[in-house]
Design a protein around this motif. Structure first.
Motif, PDB file in Angstrom:
ATOM      1  N   GLU A 270       0.840  -1.193   0.000  1.00 15.54           N
ATOM      2  CA  GLU A 270       0.000   0.000   0.000  1.00 15.54           C
ATOM      3  C   GLU A 270       0.875   1.244   0.000  1.00 15.54           C
ATOM      4  O   GLU A 270       2.081   1.165   0.254  1.00 15.54           O
ATOM      5  CB  GLU A 270      -0.917   0.020   1.231  1.00 15.54           C
ATOM      6  CG  GLU A 270      -1.914  -1.135   1.290  1.00 15.54           C
ATOM      7  CD  GLU A 270      -2.797  -1.068   2.512  1.00 15.54           C
ATOM      8  OE1 GLU A 270      -2.573  -0.172   3.358  1.00 15.54           O
ATOM      9  OE2 GLU A 270      -3.715  -1.893   2.624  1.00 15.54           O
TER      10      GLU A 270
ATOM     11  N   THR B 239       0.589   5.800   0.764  1.00 11.88           N
ATOM     12  CA  THR B 239      -0.207   6.951   1.164  1.00 11.88           C
ATOM     13  C   THR B 239       0.225   8.164   0.342  1.00 11.88           C
ATOM     14  O   THR B 239       1.396   8.305  -0.011  1.00 11.88           O
ATOM     15  CB  THR B 239      -0.027   7.261   2.661  1.00 11.88           C
ATOM     16  OG1 THR B 239       1.370   7.499   2.930  1.00 11.88           O
ATOM     17  CG2 THR B 239      -0.511   6.101   3.514  1.00 11.88           C
TER      18      THR B 239
ATOM     19  N   GLU C  18      -0.055  12.401   0.316  1.00 12.95           N
ATOM     20  CA  GLU C  18      -0.421  13.575   1.088  1.00 12.95           C
ATOM     21  C   GLU C  18      -1.480  14.393   0.344  1.00 12.95           C
ATOM     22  O   GLU C  18      -1.534  14.407  -0.879  1.00 12.95           O
ATOM     23  CB  GLU C  18       0.813  14.438   1.351  1.00 12.95           C
ATOM     24  CG  GLU C  18       1.855  13.744   2.228  1.00 12.95           C
ATOM     25  CD  GLU C  18       3.044  14.650   2.513  1.00 12.95           C
ATOM     26  OE1 GLU C  18       3.049  15.786   2.016  1.00 12.95           O
ATOM     27  OE2 GLU C  18       3.942  14.203   3.249  1.00 12.95           O
TER      28      GLU C  18
END
Length: 204
Positions: A176, A178, A180
Motif C-alpha cells: 500500500e 499513502t 499527502e
C-alpha cells in the motif's frame, strides 16, 4: 531460504526522494503472492529480492542491513517483455515461453520472480494462467519446489476458488502507499489543466 533485513532496491534508492526498506523472510519452496494497487511497489520489491540475491552470490555488498541466504542455482523471471517483429513473437507469447521454461527447469534451489504474469490477455484468462502456474508450484513437494515471489493486481485470486489458501507454503502480502493531501491537489490540478488543453486543441 532467504532472510533479508531492511532490504532496499539498489537503483530505486538513489533516484527517488524516499525509499522504505522491506524485510524478507522466505522459507525454501514457499510461494509469496504480493497484491496491491498500481505504483505501490510490488515490482520493485520482487526485483529488489532478486538483485540482493545476485549481489550476495558474487560476494558483493548488498543494499540491506543484514542478509542470509542459501546458494541459488538460477533466477527465472517473468517481468516485462517487448514484442519481437523479427521473430514474429508477441509479448504474450514471449511471456508464456518464459514461464514454461521456468516450470520445466526450476529446481529446489532456484528463485522464481513472476511480475504481473497473465496481464497480457483478458482478465479471466490471465487469472487462470496465474493461478495455474502457482498451483503447479504448490503441488510439488517442498524439497522439489523453487522459492517464488509473484506480484499481481488480481486481488480476487486470493480465495480457495483459485489457490489452496490453507497450504502453509502459500504466503500472501499486500503493498500500500499513502499520498499527502497537497500532492493529491497538485496532481488533480495538473490533470484538469491537461484536460482543458486537450479540449481546446480538439475545438481548434
Amino acid at each position: 531460504g532467504i532472510h533479508i533485513e531492511q532490504g532496499r532496491h539498489a537503483l530505486q534508492d538513489v533516484i527517488i526522494p524516499s525509499f522504505i526498506p522491506n524485510d524478507t523472510i522466505a522459507r525454501p519452496g514457499s510461494v509469496h503472492v504480493i497484491t496491491g494497487p498500481n505504483s505501490s511497489g510490488k515490482s520493485v520489491y520482487c526485483k529488489q529480492v532478486a538483485i540482493i540475491v545476485v549481489l550476495a552470490q558474487i560476494g558483493s555488498c548488498v543494499p540491506a542491513k543484514a542478509c542470509k541466504l542459501g546458494i541459488v542455482d538460477a533466477i527465472y523471471t517473468r517481468i516485462s517483455s517487448l514484442e519481437s517483429i523479427s521473430l514474429s513473437q508477441s509479448s504474450f507469447f514471449i511471456d508464456a515461453s518464459q514461464v514454461a521454461g521456468m516450470l520445466r527447469n526450476a529446481t529446489a534451489t532456484s528463485l522464481v520472480i513472476l511480475d504481473e504474469w497473465g496481464k497480457g490477455t483478458v482478465e479471466a484468462e490471465g487469472m487462470a494462467l496465474f493461478a495455474a502456474t502457482l498451483n503447479e508450484l504448490l503441488g510439488r513437494q517442498r524439497e522439489e519446489a523453487p522459492l517464488c515471489f509473484a506480484a499481481t493486481h488480481f486481488s480476487d485470486i486470493l480465495s480457495e476458488q483459485y489457490l489452496p489458501m490453507s497450504n502453509d507454503r502459500l504466503c500472501t502480502f499486500s503493498m500500500e502507499y499513502t499520498v499527502e493531501r497537497r500532492e493529491c491537489e497538485e496532481r488533480l490540478a495538473d490533470l484538469k489543466a491537461n484536460l482543458h488543453d486537450r479540449l481546446l486543441n480538439e475545438q481548434t
